[in-house]
Design a protein around this motif. Sequence first.
Motif, PDB file in Angstrom:
ATOM      1  N   LEU A  30       0.822  -1.210   0.000  1.00  0.00           N
ATOM      2  CA  LEU A  30       0.000   0.000   0.000  1.00  0.00           C
ATOM      3  C   LEU A  30       0.859   1.263   0.000  1.00  0.00           C
ATOM      4  N   VAL A  31       1.946   1.260   0.754  1.00  0.00           N
ATOM      5  CA  VAL A  31       2.831   2.427   0.802  1.00  0.00           C
ATOM      6  C   VAL A  31       3.478   2.655  -0.563  1.00  0.00           C
ATOM      7  N   VAL A  32       3.968   1.590  -1.183  1.00  0.00           N
ATOM      8  CA  VAL A  32       4.624   1.721  -2.487  1.00  0.00           C
ATOM      9  C   VAL A  32       3.628   2.195  -3.542  1.00  0.00           C
ATOM     10  N   VAL A  33       2.435   1.608  -3.561  1.00  0.00           N
ATOM     11  CA  VAL A  33       1.418   2.024  -4.534  1.00  0.00           C
ATOM     12  C   VAL A  33       1.023   3.476  -4.283  1.00  0.00           C
ATOM     13  N   GLY A  34       0.902   3.869  -3.024  1.00  0.00           N
ATOM     14  CA  GLY A  34       0.571   5.252  -2.699  1.00  0.00           C
ATOM     15  C   GLY A  34       1.639   6.223  -3.176  1.00  0.00           C
ATOM     16  N   LEU A  35       2.899   5.876  -2.983  1.00  0.00           N
ATOM     17  CA  LEU A  35       3.989   6.749  -3.442  1.00  0.00           C
ATOM     18  C   LEU A  35       4.019   6.863  -4.963  1.00  0.00           C
ATOM     19  N   VAL A  36       3.792   5.756  -5.658  1.00  0.00           N
ATOM     20  CA  VAL A  36       3.780   5.793  -7.128  1.00  0.00           C
ATOM     21  C   VAL A  36       2.630   6.658  -7.615  1.00  0.00           C
ATOM     22  N   LEU A  37       1.443   6.509  -7.024  1.00  0.00           N
ATOM     23  CA  LEU A  37       0.304   7.339  -7.416  1.00  0.00           C
ATOM     24  C   LEU A  37       0.573   8.808  -7.130  1.00  0.00           C
ATOM     25  N   PHE A  38       1.164   9.099  -5.983  1.00  0.00           N
ATOM     26  CA  PHE A  38       1.495  10.480  -5.629  1.00  0.00           C
ATOM     27  C   PHE A  38       2.470  11.072  -6.642  1.00  0.00           C
ATOM     28  N   PHE A  39       3.469  10.279  -7.037  1.00  0.00           N
ATOM     29  CA  PHE A  39       4.455  10.722  -8.021  1.00  0.00           C
ATOM     30  C   PHE A  39       3.792  11.033  -9.362  1.00  0.00           C
ATOM     31  N   LEU A  40       2.917  10.132  -9.828  1.00  0.00           N
ATOM     32  CA  LEU A  40       2.265  10.339 -11.119  1.00  0.00           C
ATOM     33  C   LEU A  40       1.322  11.537 -11.099  1.00  0.00           C
ATOM     34  N   VAL A  41       0.538  11.668 -10.045  1.00  0.00           N
ATOM     35  CA  VAL A  41      -0.397  12.798  -9.940  1.00  0.00           C
ATOM     36  C   VAL A  41       0.383  14.102  -9.820  1.00  0.00           C
ATOM     37  N   GLY A  42       1.466  14.108  -9.065  1.00  0.00           N
ATOM     38  CA  GLY A  42       2.289  15.301  -8.923  1.00  0.00           C
ATOM     39  C   GLY A  42       2.911  15.718 -10.239  1.00  0.00           C
ATOM     40  N   ASN A  43       3.423  14.745 -10.992  1.00  0.00           N
ATOM     41  CA  ASN A  43       4.002  15.067 -12.297  1.00  0.00           C
ATOM     42  C   ASN A  43       2.955  15.631 -13.242  1.00  0.00           C
ATOM     43  N   TYR A  44       1.767  15.069 -13.230  1.00  0.00           N
ATOM     44  CA  TYR A  44       0.701  15.570 -14.097  1.00  0.00           C
ATOM     45  C   TYR A  44       0.325  16.997 -13.711  1.00  0.00           C
ATOM     46  N   ALA A  45       0.234  17.250 -12.413  1.00  0.00           N
ATOM     47  CA  ALA A  45      -0.117  18.600 -11.950  1.00  0.00           C
ATOM     48  C   ALA A  45       0.960  19.605 -12.372  1.00  0.00           C
ATOM     49  N   LEU A  46       2.225  19.258 -12.222  1.00  0.00           N
ATOM     50  CA  LEU A  46       3.305  20.145 -12.650  1.00  0.00           C
ATOM     51  C   LEU A  46       3.284  20.369 -14.157  1.00  0.00           C
ATOM     52  N   TYR A  47       2.976  19.332 -14.913  1.00  0.00           N
ATOM     53  CA  TYR A  47       2.907  19.457 -16.365  1.00  0.00           C
ATOM     54  C   TYR A  47       1.795  20.429 -16.773  1.00  0.00           C
ATOM     55  N   VAL A  48       0.615  20.285 -16.157  1.00  0.00           N
ATOM     56  CA  VAL A  48      -0.509  21.171 -16.484  1.00  0.00           C
ATOM     57  C   VAL A  48      -0.165  22.605 -16.092  1.00  0.00           C
ATOM     58  N   TYR A  49       0.439  22.787 -14.931  1.00  0.00           N
ATOM     59  CA  TYR A  49       0.839  24.126 -14.475  1.00  0.00           C
ATOM     60  C   TYR A  49       1.839  24.751 -15.448  1.00  0.00           C
ATOM     61  N   ALA A  50       2.815  23.959 -15.893  1.00  0.00           N
ATOM     62  CA  ALA A  50       3.839  24.477 -16.804  1.00  0.00           C
ATOM     63  C   ALA A  50       3.224  24.845 -18.150  1.00  0.00           C
ATOM     64  N   GLN A  51       2.284  24.049 -18.620  1.00  0.00           N
ATOM     65  CA  GLN A  51       1.656  24.353 -19.906  1.00  0.00           C
ATOM     66  C   GLN A  51       0.912  25.679 -19.854  1.00  0.00           C
ATOM     67  N   LYS A  52       0.308  25.990 -18.721  1.00  0.00           N
ATOM     68  CA  LYS A  52      -0.469  27.220 -18.602  1.00  0.00           C
ATOM     69  C   LYS A  52       0.414  28.444 -18.357  1.00  0.00           C
ATOM     70  N   ASN A  53       1.493  28.303 -17.617  1.00  0.00           N
ATOM     71  CA  ASN A  53       2.231  29.463 -17.127  1.00  0.00           C
ATOM     72  C   ASN A  53       3.565  29.752 -17.795  1.00  0.00           C
TER      73      ASN A  53
END
Length: 81
Positions: A30-53
């Motif tokens: 559960l910890v490993v899956v949680g960290l992987v999901l956090f990493f993927l969601v964080g990268n997506y959020a940074l990508y969307v932010y970078a595209q806009k700004n």
Amino acid sequence: MADESKFEQMGNVMKDAEAKGFNPGLIVLLVVVGLVLFFLVGNYALYVYAQKNLPPRKKKPVSKKKMKREKLKQGVSAPGE
């Protein structure tokens, strides 16, 4: 306890272990899956932010030699010829 067989004692130990809490392997999973999901969601959020700004990247200037070559390929005579 002396009249219980070894198999029954092991069964009781296993029941006690189940009653105590979560399986350590499940917690690690559960910890490993949680960290992987956090990493993927964080990268997506940074990508969307970078595209806009961020401003769009500047294109490299095309050299006159390349422009001449491309125009010749297309069949258009280059200026000055």
